[in-house]
Design a protein around this motif. Sequence first.
Motif, PDB file in Angstrom:
ATOM      1  N   MET A   1       0.822  -1.162   0.000  1.00 29.77           N
ATOM      2  CA  MET A   1       0.000   0.000   0.000  1.00 29.77           C
ATOM      3  C   MET A   1       0.873   1.235   0.000  1.00 29.77           C
ATOM      4  SD  MET A   1      -1.529  -0.053   3.794  1.00 29.77           S
ATOM      5  CE  MET A   1      -0.529   0.371   5.162  1.00 29.77           C
ATOM      6  N   VAL A  15      -2.684   3.642  -3.494  1.00 26.28           N
ATOM      7  CA  VAL A  15      -2.725   2.313  -4.113  1.00 26.28           C
ATOM      8  C   VAL A  15      -2.516   1.250  -3.044  1.00 26.28           C
ATOM      9  CG1 VAL A  15      -1.970   3.056  -6.393  1.00 26.28           C
ATOM     10  CG2 VAL A  15      -0.273   2.398  -4.717  1.00 26.28           C
ATOM     11  N   ASN A  17      -2.664  -3.400  -2.741  1.00 26.33           N
ATOM     12  CA  ASN A  17      -3.081  -4.715  -3.228  1.00 26.33           C
ATOM     13  C   ASN A  17      -2.809  -5.717  -2.128  1.00 26.33           C
ATOM     14  OD1 ASN A  17      -0.343  -5.740  -3.528  1.00 26.33           O
ATOM     15  ND2 ASN A  17      -0.205  -4.460  -5.325  1.00 26.33           N
ATOM     16  N   GLY A  18      -3.526  -6.791  -2.142  1.00 23.45           N
ATOM     17  CA  GLY A  18      -3.318  -7.794  -1.111  1.00 23.45           C
ATOM     18  C   GLY A  18      -4.136  -9.036  -1.350  1.00 23.45           C
ATOM     19  N   VAL A  34      -9.338 -11.184  -1.186  1.00 20.35           N
ATOM     20  CA  VAL A  34      -8.577 -10.460  -2.196  1.00 20.35           C
ATOM     21  C   VAL A  34      -9.033  -8.995  -2.178  1.00 20.35           C
ATOM     22  CG1 VAL A  34      -8.042 -10.267  -4.655  1.00 20.35           C
ATOM     23  CG2 VAL A  34      -8.385 -12.524  -3.627  1.00 20.35           C
ATOM     24  N   LEU A  35      -8.083  -8.091  -2.003  1.00 20.15           N
ATOM     25  CA  LEU A  35      -8.381  -6.666  -2.083  1.00 20.15           C
ATOM     26  C   LEU A  35      -8.498  -6.293  -3.550  1.00 20.15           C
ATOM     27  CD1 LEU A  35      -8.647  -3.832  -0.838  1.00 20.15           C
ATOM     28  CD2 LEU A  35      -6.158  -3.664  -0.946  1.00 20.15           C
ATOM     29  N   LYS A  36      -9.677  -5.846  -3.957  1.00 21.11           N
ATOM     30  CA  LYS A  36      -9.905  -5.512  -5.365  1.00 21.11           C
ATOM     31  C   LYS A  36      -9.867  -4.027  -5.641  1.00 21.11           C
ATOM     32  CE  LYS A  36     -12.364  -9.629  -6.701  1.00 21.11           C
ATOM     33  NZ  LYS A  36     -13.502 -10.146  -7.462  1.00 21.11           N
ATOM     34  N   LYS A  37     -10.350  -3.200  -4.706  1.00 26.44           N
ATOM     35  CA  LYS A  37     -10.315  -1.759  -4.913  1.00 26.44           C
ATOM     36  C   LYS A  37     -10.396  -1.049  -3.575  1.00 26.44           C
ATOM     37  CE  LYS A  37     -14.731   0.282  -5.564  1.00 26.44           C
ATOM     38  NZ  LYS A  37     -15.640   0.929  -6.452  1.00 26.44           N
TER      39      LYS A  37
END
Length: 62
Positions: A1, A15, A17-18, A34-37
């Motif tokens: 991040m 930003v 992701n994960g 799942v991190l999508k947004k």
Amino acid sequence: MIDRTPYNIKQSKDVANGVFRFTNPDGEKEYKVVLKKLITVGPAHSFFGGVIVDGHLHGTTS
């Protein structure tokens, strides 16, 4: 991040992701998140552009 935008705006440049995997305590079920947004603007309070580091949102982050 990466925390690039400290404000509550839709055009945030933050930003992240994960992918997070874990099992229940007895190890029988596996889960995947799942991190999508990012949510960059909060409905009831500030989301600080989606990522906040070393700040207060729901307690203190590290």
